[in-house]
Design a protein around this motif. Structure first.
Motif, PDB file in Angstrom:
ATOM      1  N   GLN A   9     -13.207 -24.873  -5.183  1.00  0.00           N
ATOM      2  CA  GLN A   9     -12.715 -23.599  -4.235  1.00  0.00           C
ATOM      3  C   GLN A   9     -11.361 -23.611  -3.739  1.00  0.00           C
ATOM      4  O   GLN A   9     -11.041 -23.083  -3.697  1.00  0.00           O
ATOM      5  CB  GLN A   9     -13.873 -24.161  -3.444  1.00  0.00           C
ATOM      6  N   LEU A  12      -8.362 -21.615  -5.134  1.00  0.00           N
ATOM      7  CA  LEU A  12      -9.061 -20.012  -5.175  1.00  0.00           C
ATOM      8  C   LEU A  12      -8.265 -20.112  -3.823  1.00  0.00           C
ATOM      9  O   LEU A  12      -7.890 -18.926  -3.754  1.00  0.00           O
ATOM     10  CB  LEU A  12     -10.720 -19.866  -5.316  1.00  0.00           C
ATOM     11  N   ALA A  13      -8.856 -20.846  -2.988  1.00  0.00           N
ATOM     12  CA  ALA A  13      -8.713 -20.284  -2.084  1.00  0.00           C
ATOM     13  C   ALA A  13      -6.340 -20.420  -1.405  1.00  0.00           C
ATOM     14  O   ALA A  13      -5.776 -20.118  -1.201  1.00  0.00           O
ATOM     15  CB  ALA A  13      -9.133 -21.225  -0.175  1.00  0.00           C
ATOM     16  N   LEU A  15      -5.407 -20.018  -4.002  1.00  0.00           N
ATOM     17  CA  LEU A  15      -4.755 -19.018  -4.586  1.00  0.00           C
ATOM     18  C   LEU A  15      -4.402 -17.206  -3.648  1.00  0.00           C
ATOM     19  O   LEU A  15      -3.481 -16.420  -3.647  1.00  0.00           O
ATOM     20  CB  LEU A  15      -5.484 -18.653  -5.461  1.00  0.00           C
ATOM     21  N   GLY A  16      -5.580 -16.951  -3.196  1.00  0.00           N
ATOM     22  CA  GLY A  16      -5.545 -15.976  -1.820  1.00  0.00           C
ATOM     23  C   GLY A  16      -4.657 -16.198  -0.736  1.00  0.00           C
ATOM     24  O   GLY A  16      -3.926 -14.718   0.040  1.00  0.00           O
ATOM     25  N   ARG A  17      -4.399 -17.802  -0.280  1.00  0.00           N
ATOM     26  CA  ARG A  17      -2.965 -17.696   0.436  1.00  0.00           C
ATOM     27  C   ARG A  17      -2.225 -17.360  -0.314  1.00  0.00           C
ATOM     28  O   ARG A  17      -0.821 -16.749   0.176  1.00  0.00           O
ATOM     29  CB  ARG A  17      -2.926 -18.528   0.860  1.00  0.00           C
ATOM     30  N   GLN A  19      -1.161 -14.737  -2.867  1.00  0.00           N
ATOM     31  CA  GLN A  19      -1.020 -13.839  -2.512  1.00  0.00           C
ATOM     32  C   GLN A  19      -1.085 -13.254  -0.994  1.00  0.00           C
ATOM     33  O   GLN A  19      -0.383 -11.840  -1.494  1.00  0.00           O
ATOM     34  CB  GLN A  19      -2.595 -13.430  -3.333  1.00  0.00           C
ATOM     35  N   PHE A  20      -2.031 -13.401   0.202  1.00  0.00           N
ATOM     36  CA  PHE A  20      -1.635 -12.918   1.234  1.00  0.00           C
ATOM     37  C   PHE A  20       0.013 -13.046   1.339  1.00  0.00           C
ATOM     38  O   PHE A  20       0.918 -12.151   1.958  1.00  0.00           O
ATOM     39  CB  PHE A  20      -2.063 -13.715   1.954  1.00  0.00           C
ATOM     40  N   LYS A  23       1.923 -10.727   0.404  1.00  0.00           N
ATOM     41  CA  LYS A  23       1.789  -9.046   0.582  1.00  0.00           C
ATOM     42  C   LYS A  23       2.651  -8.985   1.617  1.00  0.00           C
ATOM     43  O   LYS A  23       3.610  -8.342   2.268  1.00  0.00           O
ATOM     44  CB  LYS A  23       0.375  -9.188   0.878  1.00  0.00           C
ATOM     45  N   GLU A  63      -6.609 -11.140   7.392  1.00  0.00           N
ATOM     46  CA  GLU A  63      -5.577 -10.805   6.757  1.00  0.00           C
ATOM     47  C   GLU A  63      -4.972  -9.443   8.194  1.00  0.00           C
ATOM     48  O   GLU A  63      -3.443 -10.304   8.018  1.00  0.00           O
ATOM     49  CB  GLU A  63      -5.769 -11.046   5.450  1.00  0.00           C
TER      50      GLU A  63
END
Lengths: 120, 524
Positions: A9, A12-13, A15-17, A19-20, A23, A63
């Motif tokens: 978990q 995954l978190a 990874l989300g950061r 990707q954010f 962007k 985000e």
């Protein structure tokens, strides 16, 4: 039944950061090019981490809201939220009403825009 | 040195302005990007939603806001809502009326949720505590005195937004403020920005050529109505030929025919029905013709003194009493005050023994109005050319019944007439503005008498009583007639004769704010 482990978990978190942040980099290069050009990759990440942590104090964790909070930091300074030069920000952020974070961020952003508009 | 310092300061000021503008534009654009490309998902939420992490977040209401020109533009600050006009782009000028959503008494608004889907919500108006308070009888007479008081339920469209139009309406008054409050089913409540109600009227000035004076400004008129959120927007002036006086019905018809020709060719018709034409004229004098005056026991003949006859009589209006009257002279070219004069000796037979007195023997004399030599309320008759007798002189004259300062066309028609000269004296800009405030007051429904679409009767309203129509006697006790006697103390522009006041009194002010001008006026 399926399970997911805590470390999975967390990965995954993270990874989300990432990707954010990717962007966000594109975002500031597009809308704040004069700022972005003076920041290398590490400094940008540091800025994003700083904005993310600072925004959490005001429940800005989405985000959208973190992005807008960092935009305001670029426009008014890293500590605009507590700066006496930007009383409009302190006033809105100090309001502990029931407003949803999006509503609070919209008010903050609008107040920032208005403060700039008064200068031209 | 000094020049250098000044130049440096100028550079700094310019730099600050430029930087602020650049940042402003950057923030505006960046927000669009943030809203379109950055989600409401928490930054540290796992990339793929975890099926064990719990259910999705409940949808919540994010925004309720008045629209501001398109379905995607939301009101950014307090909006001026012009409630009398219809929803139509033709009222929009970008400055007074910003966009089509600022027209009509039914403002559109939009509700947004944080995510797509059909989400139920409720919405209601939150009127400001200072709003005009209409009574039940007022609302009973005119439904436009009411606003949407109900809380209404809706559901967003599939995209999580909803544009609401036509269901929410505000009252006809000016200076009312309304916010919207919307709530979702999960306890989130959001509020909109505020709209403030205004009314818009176009003012088409039509000026006669060759007037000796004419109002140089409408500032007093405009500012008085602006106090009550009635905007008078002046259109480009028009010009018509000079007419010396507007008194009789035929003269008034001639004036309107001439003015209408000019009006029809202007931009005014495109602003109907919210145009009021202001017709500037010379005198607005009313003639009382062929009035007979007699003086008996006069001695005539060589060496006898002049016989003086005061011009006095009863006025034409109901309630008018006996008063001094001015001779009808120098109002219409070639139109004389003199009709006839004759002498009949005592014991003589009328129709047989009358001696005609020539006009040249009769002189108009100014009397009671010092400094105004045109105001003649006496006639001196030279009787030395008559044979020696004692008898009666009968004089027939035309006199001025009254001088009107202005007229409202009435019957829903859209003109007011403003005189620029009264009693042979020019009226200054202030006086003309005073009359315009008064006459346009009539146009918008003042003085309210509690009938038809108008607000309740004001405290000092009176009808006729020596004047014509509905007026206000604030500052004076009610009398049978106000056409004679002192009117000193009158303190409202809506009194039935001019009193130097150009503002509505405290009784009339609330009614001016409340009036409903949404029907407008038909072409005169």
């Amino acid at each position: 039944m399926i399970v997911i482990r805590k470390d999975q978990q967390e990965q995954l978190a993270a990874l989300g950061r990432i990707q954010f942040f990717d962007k966000l980099e594109i975002h500031i290069e597009k809308f704040f090019p004069d700022h972005a050009i003076n920041l290398d990759k590490e400094q940008r990440i540091a800025l994003f981490e700083y904005g993310l942590e600072r925004g959490k104090k005001y429940d800005f964790i989405s985000e959208r809201n973190v992005c807008l909070f960092i935009d305001l930091m670029l426009a008014f300074g890293l500590e605009f939220d507590i700066s006496p030069d930007h009383g409009w920000a302190k006033k809105i952020l100090a309001d502990s009403g029931q407003n949803h974070p999006n509503v609070k961020m919209d008010a903050l952003h609008e107040a920032g825009m208005n403060s700039l508009k008064q200068q031209f | 040195m000094l020049f250098g310092v000044i130049a440096a300061i100028a550079v700094i000021v310019v730099a600050v302005v430029v930087v602020a503008k650049v940042l402003y534009d950057s923030l505006a654009e960046s927000k669009k990007d943030a809203c379109e490309n950055f989600s409401d998902k928490p930054v540290d939420e796992p990339v793929e939603p975890c099926p064990l992490a719990g259910k999705d977040e409940d949808p919540f209401i994010v925004v309720v806001e008045y629209l501001d020109g398109t379905d995607d533009l939301e009101l950014g600050s307090t909006g001026k809502q012009f409630v009398n006009v219809t929803r139509d782009a033709k009222w929009v000028d970008g400055s007074t009326v910003k966009n089509i959503d600022r027209t009509s008494h039914k403002p559109r608004f939009k509700v947004r949720f944080n995510k797509p889907g059909c989400h139920p919500f409720k919405v209601k108006f939150v009127p400001d505590g200072s709003n005009n308070a209409y009574t039940g009888t007022e609302i009973g007479r005119n439904e436009k005195f009411d606003y949407q008081k109900d809380e209404k339920s809706y559901s967003t469209d599939g995209d999580g937004t909803k544009v609401v139009e036509n269901d929410f309406f505000v009252a006809a008054a000016g200076k009312d403020k309304y916010k919207l409050e919307a709530k979702d089913d999960y306890g989130h409540t959001v509020s909109s920005k505020e709209i403030e109600t205004h009314r818009l009227i176009y003012c088409q000035e039509i000026k006669m050529k060759d007037l000796s004076t004419i109002a140089t400004s409408l500032s007093t008129l405009k500012s008085e109505y602006a106090k009550h959120n009635i905007t008078l927007h002046a259109l480009s002036n028009l010009e018509i030929d000079h007419l010396p006086n507007i008194g009789s019905d035929s003269e008034y018809t001639a004036l309107k025919n001439s003015a209408r020709t000019a009006y029809n060719g202007s931009t005014a018709p495109s602003k109907e029905p919210y145009v009021i034409a202001v017709l500037y004229t010379d005198h607005l004098a009313v003639k009382n013709s062929n009035k007979q005056l007699s003086k008996s026991a006069v001695q005539v003949g060589p060496g006898k003194p002049v016989v003086r006859i005061p011009i006095r009589g009863v006025g034409l209006r109901a309630g008018d009493g006996m008063d001094d009257r001015a001779l009808w002279q120098d109002i219409i070219p070639d139109e004389s005050w003199f009709v006839s004069a004759k002498f009949l000796k005592n014991g003589g037979v009328a129709g047989t023994d009358d001696i005609v007195i020539a006009e040249a023997k009769c002189s108009a004399v100014s009397g009671s109005w010092a400094g105004n030599n045109k105001y003649c309320d006496l006639v001196d008759i030279d009787v030395t050319g008559l044979p020696v007798h004692t008898g009666t002189i009968t004089l027939v004259v035309n006199w001025v019944d009254r001088m009107r300062a202005g007229l409202a066309s009435g019957s829903g028609s859209n003109s007011v007439t403003i005189c620029t000269r009264a009693w042979w004296q020019n009226k200054n800009t202030a006086s003309q503005n005073e009359v315009m405030v008064h006459e346009i007051g009539h146009m918008v429904g003042m003085v309210a008498d509690g009938t038809g679409n108008k607000p309740d009767k004001t405290a000092k309203q009176y009808t006729d009583r020596g004047h014509v129509g509905s007026h206000c006697h604030s500052g004076l006790a009610l009398r049978a007639s106000f056409s004679s006697g002192s009117n000193s103390g009158s303190d409202c522009v809506m009194f039935g004769s001019t009193n130097g006041k150009s503002a509505f009194c405290s009784d009339c002010e609330p009614a001016v704010k409340k009036v409903d001008v949404s029907s407008g006026w038909s072409r005169f």
